[in-house]
Design an enzyme around this catalytic site. Sequence first.
Site, PDB file in Angstrom:
ATOM      1  CB  THR A  72       4.573  13.389 -10.839  1.00 21.45           C
ATOM      2  OG1 THR A  72       5.061  13.085  -9.529  1.00 21.45           O
ATOM      3  CG2 THR A  72       3.060  13.302 -10.861  1.00 21.45           C
ATOM      4  CD  GLU A  99      -1.434   5.234  -6.532  1.00 19.64           C
ATOM      5  OE1 GLU A  99      -1.189   5.252  -7.754  1.00 19.64           O
ATOM      6  OE2 GLU A  99      -0.810   5.907  -5.707  1.00 19.64           O
ATOM      7  NE  ARG A 129      -5.412   0.854  -3.160  1.00 18.25           N
ATOM      8  CZ  ARG A 129      -6.091  -0.261  -2.911  1.00 18.25           C
ATOM      9  NH1 ARG A 129      -6.280  -0.671  -1.678  1.00 18.25           N
ATOM     10  NH2 ARG A 129      -6.585  -0.974  -3.898  1.00 18.25           N
ATOM     11  NE  ARG A 176       0.656  10.716  -7.947  1.00 13.00           N
ATOM     12  CZ  ARG A 176       0.235  10.245  -9.139  1.00 13.00           C
ATOM     13  NH1 ARG A 176      -1.057  10.104  -9.375  1.00 13.00           N
ATOM     14  NH2 ARG A 176       1.097   9.926 -10.085  1.00 13.00           N
ATOM     15  CG  PHE A 205      -1.670  -1.286   1.439  1.00 13.10           C
ATOM     16  CD1 PHE A 205      -2.571  -1.773   0.503  1.00 13.10           C
ATOM     17  CD2 PHE A 205      -1.410  -2.040   2.568  1.00 13.10           C
ATOM     18  CE1 PHE A 205      -3.208  -2.997   0.695  1.00 13.10           C
ATOM     19  CE2 PHE A 205      -2.038  -3.257   2.778  1.00 13.10           C
ATOM     20  CZ  PHE A 205      -2.941  -3.744   1.843  1.00 13.10           C
TER      21      PHE A 205
END
Lengths: 493, 784
Positions: free
Chosen positions: B460, B731, B360, B328, B246
């Site tokens: 990213t 995710e 996650r 993010r 996770f």
Amino acid sequence: MAKVSIRNEIRFILNGSDVVLSSMASDATLLDWLRLDRSLRGTKEGCAEGDCGACTVLVGKLSSSGLVYESVNACIRFLGSLDGTHVVTVEHLRGRPGQLHPVQQAMVDFHGSQCGFCTPGFVMSLYGLWMKSSDPSNEAIEKALQGNLCRCTGYEAIMRAARAISSYGKATKDPLAVERKAITARLEAMRDGARVEIGAGKKRLIVPANVDDFAAVLDKEPGATIVAGSTDVGLWVTKHMRDISPAIFIGDLDGLCTIAEDNGVITIGAGVTYTEAFSMLAKRIPTLGPLFDRIGGEQVRNMGTIGGNIANGSPIGDTPPPLIALGARLTLRKGKKRRTIPLETFFIAYGKQDRLSGEFVEAVHVPVPAKGTKFAVHKITKRRDEDITAALGAFFLTLAKDGTVADVRIAYGGMAATPKRASAVEKALLGKPWTEQTVEAAMAEYAKDFTPLTDMRASAEYRALAARNLLLRFFAETSGTRKPIQVSRHEAA
Amino acid sequence: MNKHATTPNPRAEKITGGVATDQRHDSAHKHVNGTAVYIDDMPEPAGTLHGCLGLSAATHATITSMDLSAVRTAPGVIDVLTATDVPGENDISPTGRHDEPVLADGKVQFYGQPIFCVIAETREQARRATRLAKLEYKDLAFVTDIGELDPRKDKLVTPPLTLKRGDAAAAIKAAPRQLKGQMRVGGQEHFYLEGHIAMAVPGEDHDVTIYSSTQHPSEVQHMVSHALGVPSNAITVEIRRMGGGFGGKETQGNQFAALAAIAAKKHHRAVKIRPDRDDDMIATGKRHDFLIEYEVGFDDEGNILGIDFMFAARCGFSSDLSGPVTDRALFHCDNTYFWPAVHAQSAPLYTNTVSNTAFRGFGGPQGMVGAERVIDEVAFAVGKDPLEIRKKNFYGTSDRNITPYHQTVEDNIIQRIVAELEQSSSYARRRREISAFNANSRFIKRGLALTPVKFGISFTATHYNQAGALVHVYTDGSVHLNHGGTEMGQGLYVKVAQVVAEEFQIDLDQVKITATTTGKVPNTSATAASSGSDLNGMAAQNGARQIKDRLTDFAAEKYQVPRDQVLFLPNRVRIGNQEIAFADLVKQAYMARIQLSAAGFYKTPKIHWNRDKGEGRPFYYFAYGASCSEVSVDTLTGEYMVERTDILHETGRSLNRAIDLGQIEGGFIQGMGWLTTEELWWDGNGRLRTHAPSTYKIPLASDRPKIFNVTLADWPETSEPTIHRSKAVGEPPFPLGMSVLHALSDAVASVADHRTCPRLDAPATPERVLMAIERLKNEVKAGA
């Protein structure tokens, strides 16, 4: 007292084989022994505190109703407590030759595993349930799985598997059912009525022969740790590495494990587990049933005892408040001497109970509420099931013919250093008409009774507010439509 | 049934186990009978030693004295490692900021920071000895709560990010209406059922093999090589499976692996370190909690015209992955909404807590929660159903489709997802029923909410979007598959094996999936960012195609047919007019000395990102979904129950619907847990007090929605040629849990006749719910 014989080994059956152990630490856990000594590594350690269920195994024991298999947490189950039992691990599950067991096959076919680490524990819990009930309701499955955490699946696939198990095989054809007679005979042969003593001096572990033997042993060794279900003492070892020796294991003692009703009073021996107590208490005192469903998980209920819950004196034990509200009394025993006191006087202060050196809790006596009285208990937690109480309120009420409060006992857990009566609230209610106005006035009295703490389970403000509101809930539920006023997993009957 | 390789049927119409078929997890039969081997289940080499970490008892302090004599003389103790025992660099910071020591050196920055490591003959001896240490500290001022910090002034662990498009301040000012507020959203413990573990086995020269419960074997390899001061080629890291990850095992395994390796090399014995659950939860990072400030300008219809966000995060004492995580969060502050003018900035704040890490969603869910709070605020302000405001502000398909980071949303299907879910969940009817129910129920109130999800797929950090695979075909036609992705339960191994089976047109049981190891596929990326199947599936496909190409060339030449007359059919190959078994062709190729092994490779096309400018195309595509939840709330205690949840979630053309369904159901429940009962709680001394399942409450089976309907939107029309047109599913389902938070908020709002936004923070424990109810009731009283 008749002299008991002493045996210096414990004997039990592990899967198919007899095991005899004559040397072990008093704090050796079943899980470590399985994984490290026997290299049976299907049983996992997830938390070592009896909360996640990855270590679930079945323990079969001879009870009044014959050989009963129950799920337990191997991580906090001591080896010393296994004398005369049948330990079944995931490695013992079998289907037809070359096939998986029905529980396992259902889990595979319904995609009940993802990472797989919790899976052997789920399989064992579902196996235990399937042996008791071939067509369980969702409610029964959820209850059987309260002590098993899964972080991957969201449980839905496991539920689908659980509902389908019986289409893969019959529990009556299961090897454990087929071999029941033979196993029973082997376990009976192990019962020799002896006291078990292993180790010497302070390092000893003792399994008394029966309750009288226990009394005698404890009288001589008053500093010993009494271990009943080990759902608390287990953590002293796994979490705090406390030395518990010498340890006396009383989990399955003759004379300590009976529950019986006599003259309107239910007497529960200190060795009776939550599971064993449940059927009678839920039938005779129906509003206690839902509380029992929310104590620990199934494994903890199969191990933990009401006696232990009382004896350890925790302010957040779930059974003392309702038992106090019901007017329960407690029998303590030292050697051959017994005394019986009101339960509420047992709790003196945080960490301090009215128990003498060498004395032990033998039984609790619970009056069944008379017809026409009102009784309820409400537990508040962060997560509904398998969570430790933030606040718990128990209410017992008798109304006079004119609708005024003739008798009231209200007790709370989680609100003070001990389980405690709400005396000021009771006083505000006594003699008054049982109306919302009276209740609202009494709700203002809580501040006199309780100054709760803030901790990781709840803030003081929340505890105070929710505790107060529970009285209003009790009022609402016992007047008007008399329907439960709380969110429920299952539709109200 | 146990899985045994069977003789492939050369006349089959279809292979068994190709793509887009429901395959069980490749290890399912081993999971259920306890034979799946996790690292702690492996037989230990003779003489294996065991380590236990000694953790800081101070929250921020200099260590004034460290007396380890009692530890060293305790039974079974072989050694006690401290910072000076690290032969190479005492640093395991994954982003190279040199801010995270393996062992604290003279100073501790959070309660629970590892200071020393006891090495003993048994794990129990190591654990017991650890407690005998006598340390003295000189306390320094500490801060654990970001609420006490100024995101614009206080210390950051890594540079912040700003996204902007248009003039947000002007747009807000010019809007007919404005509001501002803030929201707290809590962190989350991963609670993988298998805790961290590493076992290091020393070899000759500098060599050491480490079995590490890690999502990122290459990073463990690099960290261990730095810590040992030896080249990467001396270190091999292997992981067959994890008991859950996770994100918690993306960087957090480095510490245990490094210490095990150091001790193993020092003592020439295998060393295993498996922290107990409390140490694992105290000493390893979690999901970042955020304080989100928002200011929004909107019109009377609820159209949002301008928006300004500040996302301040509790990062802990070091950077770890806090840079990309907070980035993010900003990348998802739009969720499914077009912000006509937007300004958003992050503040990755330094705190004296464990360094927070991947989990996650990786900050994305926190960003979306901020967006959804703003929607609720606007809905209450204009007196409309939040769903109406959501739909009004969705991204368009041909216009209104530019994100705050200037990427065009090209694949938007949120309107269709939400329209279908609104229909299938009977939203409008239930909305009316709930109003009626609430009007007649004094204490129990119900709430309903439908929340959308758009999640950006790709790392990213653009360079992470590459993968390798190693494919061998043996002379009997069986295939050995290895790739850089790790298996943590998500079903990656079986999905990639399906891709390879499909490519060769052989039955799935002819493909052997092997443990991930740095020795077979080098320089891999973390199995993270939902990228596992996208990247490794493509790399494996590429490897298989190379071999297939060689086989095709060989067959064409040997049988003298054109290349296009060599066709791979189920378990056989048609060459011109004849068909031969796949295994037979392979055997012939071997005899002709054709190479039957290939290293596959893939890199994601089209993506680029300029962080300084805040512009680019960081995501290859987006994955969409929506969920609708109904709850009932006890307004006396704040306790609640999820009555029903309906989910429609996009998978593209699913490689394996059974696996994807599990990801969606599991992701939703995990997201629900994050926003409801999972609460991390620090005491006044800065100590985390929720560090075991007795105090930290993840959902149980009995917390599932009573009615739970999940449908896959496996519509084939995805915009990009992903692996067999499937979409990432790791995710994106996680933030579907937001519908529960908003349903709770809706139920709370009912006590004040939906006139006030409840501003219910997360996690919405029964306590937060009750306190919000009290606040609203008091406002009604004050207003009356």
